[in-house]
Design an enzyme around this catalytic site. Structure first.
Site, short mmCIF file in Angstrom:
data_model
loop_
_atom_site.label_atom_id
_atom_site.label_comp_id
_atom_site.label_asym_id
_atom_site.label_seq_id
_atom_site.Cartn_x
_atom_site.Cartn_y
_atom_site.Cartn_z
CB ALA A 178 -0.90 -0.02 1.23
N GLY B 277 0.73 -4.92 0.87
CA GLY B 277 -0.42 -4.99 -0.02
C GLY B 277 -0.09 -5.64 -1.36
CD GLU C 17 1.71 -5.40 5.64
OE1 GLU C 17 2.51 -6.31 5.99
OE2 GLU C 17 0.98 -5.48 4.64
CD GLU D 197 -2.05 -7.39 2.80
OE1 GLU D 197 -1.62 -6.26 2.50
OE2 GLU D 197 -2.70 -7.62 3.83
#
Ligand code: CAA
Length: 261
Positions: A67, A112, A135, A115
């Site tokens: 992200a 992300g 993270e 993911e």
């Protein structure tokens, strides 16, 4: 075809290739990427000429490095909750897509990025791919499914190892752990992904959808219910023209011609 700010979308025959395209930020996933992925996947799903999609990253270095940290650093806390930030990835990219899609992972698939790769139906990785959920090093945790999809894919030991240390795992380790379906040389990645996607797109589409739905059910329900659902889907497919054609083509030693009916 629609044009996007953060994605390149091309159709090659029956295969849609979606490339995450922010190479200067290692294809970091900001709100625009999320919104555009929702739109691109919906367009793929709605286009009857398209049978399979590939999601990959632009450049050699990254699939996606997570992200967008710079965007998240500036965002007020209440906004994450108010918008249910990251929710669209699961509800609109994963659940709304009944056709198969493959992640072709080149380079970093972190946070992300890992993911999104795990949202795909399966992952084909280049030898240079590196997976991780770093993270924790930012004071947070995975927010797009890493703690759940990674644990289901590789089990508790390795999921804990990756989430608690933030370390990266290479393509071979990821394949051994069951995260990745195939590892191929970097130069062969897109060819291999295209071959797999073309094969999928050439098969009877209702059977493809049912196979995807059935395998996904294994992560959602008990064995008993999953087995009942599998039999029901099997029984439903026996009523299709493509089942008649598929079995006739086998008996007559010829290739099937699919109607998607
Ligand atoms: N968000 C925003 N920008 C990012 C980014 C990210 N996740 N990852 C890399 N970039 C940017 C860098 O800031 C840098 O930009 P500038 O040139 O403007 O400084 C550019 O991409 C190139 O990156 P690096 O210079 O860092 O490249 P490197 O080769 O030295 O390192 C790397 C590569 C190890 C992948 C490193 O970039 C890195 O650690 N990235 C962050 C990985 C990460 O923590 N991801 C998790 C994000 S949180 C998340 O994803 C939450 C969630 O679960 C949904």
């Amino acid at each position: 075809a629609a044009t996007y700010e953060t994605l390149l979308v091309e159709t090659k025959g029956a295969v849609t290739v979606i490339t995450l395209n922010r190479p200067k930020a290692l294809n970091a996933l900001n709100s625009t990427v999320m919104a555009e992925m929702v739109a691109a996947m919906a367009a793929f799903e709605a286009d009857a000429s398209q049978g399979c999609a590939i999601v990959t990253g632009s450049g050699e270095k990254a699939f996606a490095a997570g992200a967008d940290i710079k965007e998240m650093a500036e965002m007020p806390s209440a906004q994450f909750f108010a918008q249910d930030f990251f929710a669209d990835w699961t509800s609109k990219v994963v659940k709304a897509t009944r056709k198969p899609w493959i992640a072709a992972v080149n380079g970093f698939a972190l946070g992300g990025g890992c993911e999104v790769a795990m949202m795909a139906d399966f992952i084909i990785a280049s030898e240079t791919a590196r997976f991780g959920q770093p993270e924790v090093t930012l004071g947070v945790l995975p927010g797009m499914g890493g703690s759940q999809r990674l644990t289901r894919a590789v089990g508790k030991a390795k999921a804990m190892d990756l989430c608690l240390t933030g370390r990266m795992m290479g393509a071979e380790e990821a394949e051994r752990a069951g995260l990745v379906a195939r590892v191929v040389p970097a130069a062969a990645l897109m060819d291999e992904a295209m071959k797999a996607a073309e094969k999928i797109a050439s098969l009877p589409p209702l059977a493809i959808k049912a196979n995807k739905e059935a395998v996904n059910l294994a992560f959602e329900t008990t064995l008993d219910t999953g087995l009942v659902m599998e039999r029901r889907l099997f029984q439903v497919l026996t009523a299709t023209r493509d089942k008649e054609e598929g079995m006739a083509a086998f008996v007559e030693k010829r290739a099937g011609v699919w109607k998607g009916e």
